[in-house]
Design a protein around this motif. Structure first.
Motif, PDB file in Angstrom:
ATOM      1  N   GLY A  70       0.773  -1.232   0.000  1.00 62.72           N
ATOM      2  CA  GLY A  70       0.000   0.000   0.000  1.00 62.72           C
ATOM      3  C   GLY A  70       0.805   1.284   0.000  1.00 62.72           C
ATOM      4  N   GLN A  71       2.123   1.188  -0.044  1.00 65.82           N
ATOM      5  CA  GLN A  71       2.938   2.404   0.017  1.00 65.82           C
ATOM      6  C   GLN A  71       3.032   3.079  -1.356  1.00 65.82           C
ATOM      7  N   ILE A  72       3.311   4.374  -1.330  1.00 67.72           N
ATOM      8  CA  ILE A  72       3.502   5.141  -2.555  1.00 67.72           C
ATOM      9  C   ILE A  72       4.964   5.039  -2.972  1.00 67.72           C
ATOM     10  N   ALA A  73       5.180   4.762  -4.263  1.00 72.33           N
ATOM     11  CA  ALA A  73       6.551   4.549  -4.735  1.00 72.33           C
ATOM     12  C   ALA A  73       6.690   4.983  -6.188  1.00 72.33           C
ATOM     13  N   PHE A  74       7.922   5.231  -6.589  1.00 73.40           N
ATOM     14  CA  PHE A  74       8.224   5.387  -8.005  1.00 73.40           C
ATOM     15  C   PHE A  74       8.202   4.007  -8.654  1.00 73.40           C
ATOM     16  N   PRO A  75       7.927   3.913  -9.946  1.00 72.58           N
ATOM     17  CA  PRO A  75       8.154   2.634 -10.623  1.00 72.58           C
ATOM     18  C   PRO A  75       9.636   2.278 -10.497  1.00 72.58           C
ATOM     19  N   GLY A  76       9.916   1.047 -10.176  1.00 77.03           N
ATOM     20  CA  GLY A  76      11.315   0.656 -10.039  1.00 77.03           C
ATOM     21  C   GLY A  76      11.480  -0.615  -9.248  1.00 77.03           C
ATOM     22  N   GLY A  77      12.732  -1.010  -9.078  1.00 74.49           N
ATOM     23  CA  GLY A  77      13.014  -2.238  -8.348  1.00 74.49           C
ATOM     24  C   GLY A  77      14.484  -2.579  -8.432  1.00 74.49           C
ATOM     25  N   ALA A  90      15.731   0.879 -14.325  1.00 77.17           N
ATOM     26  CA  ALA A  90      14.581   1.761 -14.090  1.00 77.17           C
ATOM     27  C   ALA A  90      13.598   1.698 -15.244  1.00 77.17           C
ATOM     28  N   LEU A  91      14.104   1.696 -16.478  1.00 74.81           N
ATOM     29  CA  LEU A  91      13.230   1.632 -17.648  1.00 74.81           C
ATOM     30  C   LEU A  91      12.531   0.282 -17.743  1.00 74.81           C
ATOM     31  N   ARG A  92      13.252  -0.788 -17.467  1.00 79.07           N
ATOM     32  CA  ARG A  92      12.645  -2.118 -17.512  1.00 79.07           C
ATOM     33  C   ARG A  92      11.548  -2.245 -16.470  1.00 79.07           C
ATOM     34  N   GLU A  93      11.828  -1.818 -15.249  1.00 77.64           N
ATOM     35  CA  GLU A  93      10.844  -1.921 -14.180  1.00 77.64           C
ATOM     36  C   GLU A  93       9.607  -1.067 -14.474  1.00 77.64           C
ATOM     37  N   ALA A  94       9.812   0.132 -15.038  1.00 73.92           N
ATOM     38  CA  ALA A  94       8.675   0.987 -15.378  1.00 73.92           C
ATOM     39  C   ALA A  94       7.821   0.353 -16.465  1.00 73.92           C
ATOM     40  N   SER A  95       8.473  -0.324 -17.395  1.00 70.75           N
ATOM     41  CA  SER A  95       7.728  -1.031 -18.433  1.00 70.75           C
ATOM     42  C   SER A  95       6.889  -2.155 -17.838  1.00 70.75           C
ATOM     43  N   GLU A  97       5.936  -2.511 -14.575  1.00 72.69           N
ATOM     44  CA  GLU A  97       5.001  -2.118 -13.515  1.00 72.69           C
ATOM     45  C   GLU A  97       3.855  -1.236 -14.003  1.00 72.69           C
ATOM     46  N   VAL A  98       4.154  -0.339 -14.937  1.00 77.03           N
ATOM     47  CA  VAL A  98       3.108   0.611 -15.355  1.00 77.03           C
ATOM     48  C   VAL A  98       2.906   0.663 -16.862  1.00 77.03           C
ATOM     49  N   GLY A  99       3.607  -0.199 -17.617  1.00 76.23           N
ATOM     50  CA  GLY A  99       3.418  -0.254 -19.057  1.00 76.23           C
ATOM     51  C   GLY A  99       4.026   0.901 -19.827  1.00 76.23           C
ATOM     52  N   LEU A 100       5.062   1.539 -19.273  1.00 72.77           N
ATOM     53  CA  LEU A 100       5.701   2.667 -19.944  1.00 72.77           C
ATOM     54  C   LEU A 100       6.758   2.156 -20.918  1.00 72.77           C
ATOM     55  N   ASN A 101       6.547   2.417 -22.208  1.00 73.24           N
ATOM     56  CA  ASN A 101       7.477   1.989 -23.247  1.00 73.24           C
ATOM     57  C   ASN A 101       8.789   2.771 -23.106  1.00 73.24           C
ATOM     58  N   PRO A 102       9.921   2.086 -22.983  1.00 76.92           N
ATOM     59  CA  PRO A 102      11.204   2.789 -22.853  1.00 76.92           C
ATOM     60  C   PRO A 102      11.485   3.738 -24.010  1.00 76.92           C
TER      61      PRO A 102
END
Length: 200
Positions: A70-77, A90-95, A97-102
């Protein structure tokens, strides 16, 4: 008086010197275990145009997760062996977690690392989303994807220090709440570091 483009302020901030931060910044009495091995990780501080001007993309982690539910976070890992470095991670994790195309982002640079109490050394990667983006939350991990105004989370007046009990000790941390979202801990500290750079 001429207004400075917020993105130019971000670019200037990236060129400023700034020290690394950690979850221990406000808790000097807490000493991390000696000989600890920090695991590399990265988060994407993604900025895009929105109804409130420039906005930052954040996630609310699933309440079903074992760690930080339940915590607020940036996309990442964590940074994997397949990653060429923190930017790739960062780009891979954002893709994932949130579907953001690198290919839809321009990487602007990185901030100094942040050490977490859970044993990660996190590199924040700043990027500008340059194409229309409709988030797709990763089922089971991300409960919600939302934006906050960049002006809000880079305004020193919006930050406060709060505390809670952790492992029998009082732990202090930064917060920068926005509406129903309680942004705190490492996420707030990284934003605080960006805010301090902008103010230089």
């Amino acid at each position: 008086m001429t207004k400075v483009d917020p993105l130019i302020r971000i670019e200037r901030a990236l060129s400023m010197t700034g020290g690394a931060s950690s979850d221990f910044d406000l808790n000097p009495q807490y000493k991390p275990p000696e000989g600890r091995v920090l695991r590399p990780a990265a988060v994407l501080v993604a900025i895009q145009d929105g109804i409130n001007g420039l906005e930052v993309v954040l996630t609310k982690r699933s309440s079903r997760l074992k760690h930080h539910p339940g915590q607020i976070a940036f996309p990442g890992g964590k940074q994997d062996d397949v990653d060429g470095g923190p930017i790739d991670a960062a780009l891979r994790e954002a893709s994932e977690e949130v579907g953001l195309n690198p290919n839809s982002v321009d990487v602007m640079g990185t901030l100094n690392s942040h050490e977490t109490v859970t044993g990660f050394i996190v590199t924040p990667v700043l990027a500008r989303i340059k194409a229309p983006f409709v988030p797709v939350p990763e089922a089971g991990e991300v409960e919600e994807v939302f934006n906050v105004p960049l002006a809000h989370v880079t305004d020193p007046r919006q930050f406060s220090v709060q505390s809670r009990q952790w492992r029998g000790q009082t732990r202090y941390y930064y917060t920068v709440p926005y509406g129903p979202y309680y942004i705190w801990g490492a996420t707030a500290r990284i934003l605080r570091g960006l805010t301090e750079r902008i103010a230089q």
